[in-house]
Every structure is written in structure tokens, then in C-alpha cells.
Design an enzyme around this catalytic site. Structure first.
Site, PDB file in Angstrom:
ATOM      1  N   HIS A  87     -18.148  24.343  -1.367  1.00 22.30           N
ATOM      2  CA  HIS A  87     -18.387  25.744  -0.949  1.00 22.30           C
ATOM      3  C   HIS A  87     -19.865  26.021  -0.786  1.00 22.30           C
ATOM      4  CE1 HIS A  87     -14.561  27.557  -3.395  1.00 22.30           C
ATOM      5  NE2 HIS A  87     -14.583  26.988  -1.824  1.00 22.30           N
ATOM      6  N   ILE A  94     -24.250  29.600   0.210  1.00 21.67           N
ATOM      7  CA  ILE A  94     -23.403  29.574  -0.660  1.00 21.67           C
ATOM      8  C   ILE A  94     -21.970  30.565  -0.478  1.00 21.67           C
ATOM      9  CG2 ILE A  94     -22.722  29.441  -3.360  1.00 21.67           C
ATOM     10  CD1 ILE A  94     -25.885  29.607  -3.517  1.00 21.67           C
ATOM     11  N   CYS A  95     -20.833  29.981  -0.431  1.00 21.80           N
ATOM     12  CA  CYS A  95     -19.706  30.880  -0.537  1.00 21.80           C
ATOM     13  C   CYS A  95     -19.153  31.124  -1.851  1.00 21.80           C
ATOM     14  CB  CYS A  95     -18.884  30.587   0.580  1.00 21.80           C
ATOM     15  SG  CYS A  95     -17.783  28.990   0.576  1.00 21.80           S
ATOM     16  N   LEU A  96     -19.459  32.111  -2.487  1.00 20.86           N
ATOM     17  CA  LEU A  96     -19.104  32.431  -3.927  1.00 20.86           C
ATOM     18  C   LEU A  96     -19.090  33.871  -4.041  1.00 20.86           C
ATOM     19  CD1 LEU A  96     -18.770  31.382  -6.863  1.00 20.86           C
ATOM     20  CD2 LEU A  96     -21.415  31.938  -7.260  1.00 20.86           C
TER      21      LEU A  96
END
Length: 156
Positions: A87, A94-96
Site C-alpha cells: 500500500h 500511501i494508500c491508507l
């Protein structure tokens, strides 16, 4: 920045500089103003992917913070690489969900974001980038907090 954002960041900065209240493995490196902060983060468990590494996070606070999320990315500086994670893109994005407009809550703060990222790294067992990393990095023009991510590993 709104007066709410200025007051909130001033309070967070005072807490972190005066009382050193950040959790273990998280260090405030630079916060010269209320628009951009740099923090170092380490994974403190025995995760072999991140053993001995320190990573640098850059927080950028917009005019609507804390109503809208800060932009948070990993940066490659000095001996601080961008961590390998399914991620985390090679450009540091950041894919959060909590970093996006739909997943953000004003109760979040710098410390809670860092702890969430630290936890995300701690639990990782896959030493690779997200699917389509090269294409995403070369074509993306959106600000990190405006990207709507789809999590491939959450499929049923």
C-alpha cells in the site's frame, strides 16, 4: 490555515516538543512552521522486512486542517528509503483510508496517523509495491489525499 488549524497544530507541536510524547519509534525531525513537518518512523517488532530501517514521513497541512486530512507521504532522503509495502507506492504515496477525505476524522492527529502507519508496516508480510506501481507513479497528478484507492488485497 484556519484559526482552528493553527491552534490545533500549535498544541500538537507543543506537546511533541515539550513532553516528547510521541510513541517509541516515532521522532519529530522538523516542524519549523505549521505547514510542513518531517517525522522519522521505525518498526519496532521483529518484522524482517523493516529491520533496522528508519523511514521519513512528510506531513503537509492545508487550510482546512483538522477538518480535512493532511497530505502524508514517505520521502526518500539521506539514508531514508521509501518502505516496500503493498500500500505504499515508490513515490511515497500511501494508500491508507484514514489519509483520504472519506476516511479522515478530525479526531485524528499527527501522532495517531504515525501510529496507524507504524501499525500498517508492522503487520506487513509482503515485500512488494502495489499492483500497477510504475503506471501510477508516472501518470498520477492528484494530491495524495484526493486519490480514491481500491484495495486489491481486500477482495473476497
Amino acid at each position: 490555515m484556519s484559526s482552528l488549524g493553527t491552534k490545533r497544530l500549535g498544541k500538537e507541536l507543543a506537546n511533541e516538543q515539550v513532553s516528547k510524547s510521541l510513541p517509541p519509534g516515532i521522532t519529530l525531525v522538523k516542524a519549523d512552521d505549521l505547514q510542513e513537518w518531517l517525522l522519522d518512523i521505525q518498526v519496532l517488532d521483529q518484522n524482517p522486512i523493516y529491520a533496522g530501517e528508519t523511514y521519513r514521513l512528510k506531513f503537509r497541512f492545508g487550510k482546512q486542517y483538522p477538518i480535512e486530512p493532511p497530505e502524508v507521504v514517505f520521502t526518500k532522503q539521506e539514508n531514508r528509503p521509501i518502505p516496500m509495502h503493498p500500500h505504499i507506492y515508490s513515490n511515497g504515496i500511501i494508500c491508507l483510508d484514514l489519509l483520504g477525505s472519506s476516511g479522515w476524522s478530525p479526531v485524528q492527529n499527527v501522532e495517531s496517523v504515525c501510529m496507524s502507519i507504524q501499525s500498517m508496516l508492522t503487520g506487513n508480510t509482503k515485500n512488494h509495491r502495489p499492483e500497477g506501481d510504475a503506471d501510477f507513479v508516472s501518470t498520477n497528478k492528484a494530491r495524495p489525499k484526493d486519490i480514491e484507492f481500491y484495495y486489491h488485497d481486500n477482495e473476497v
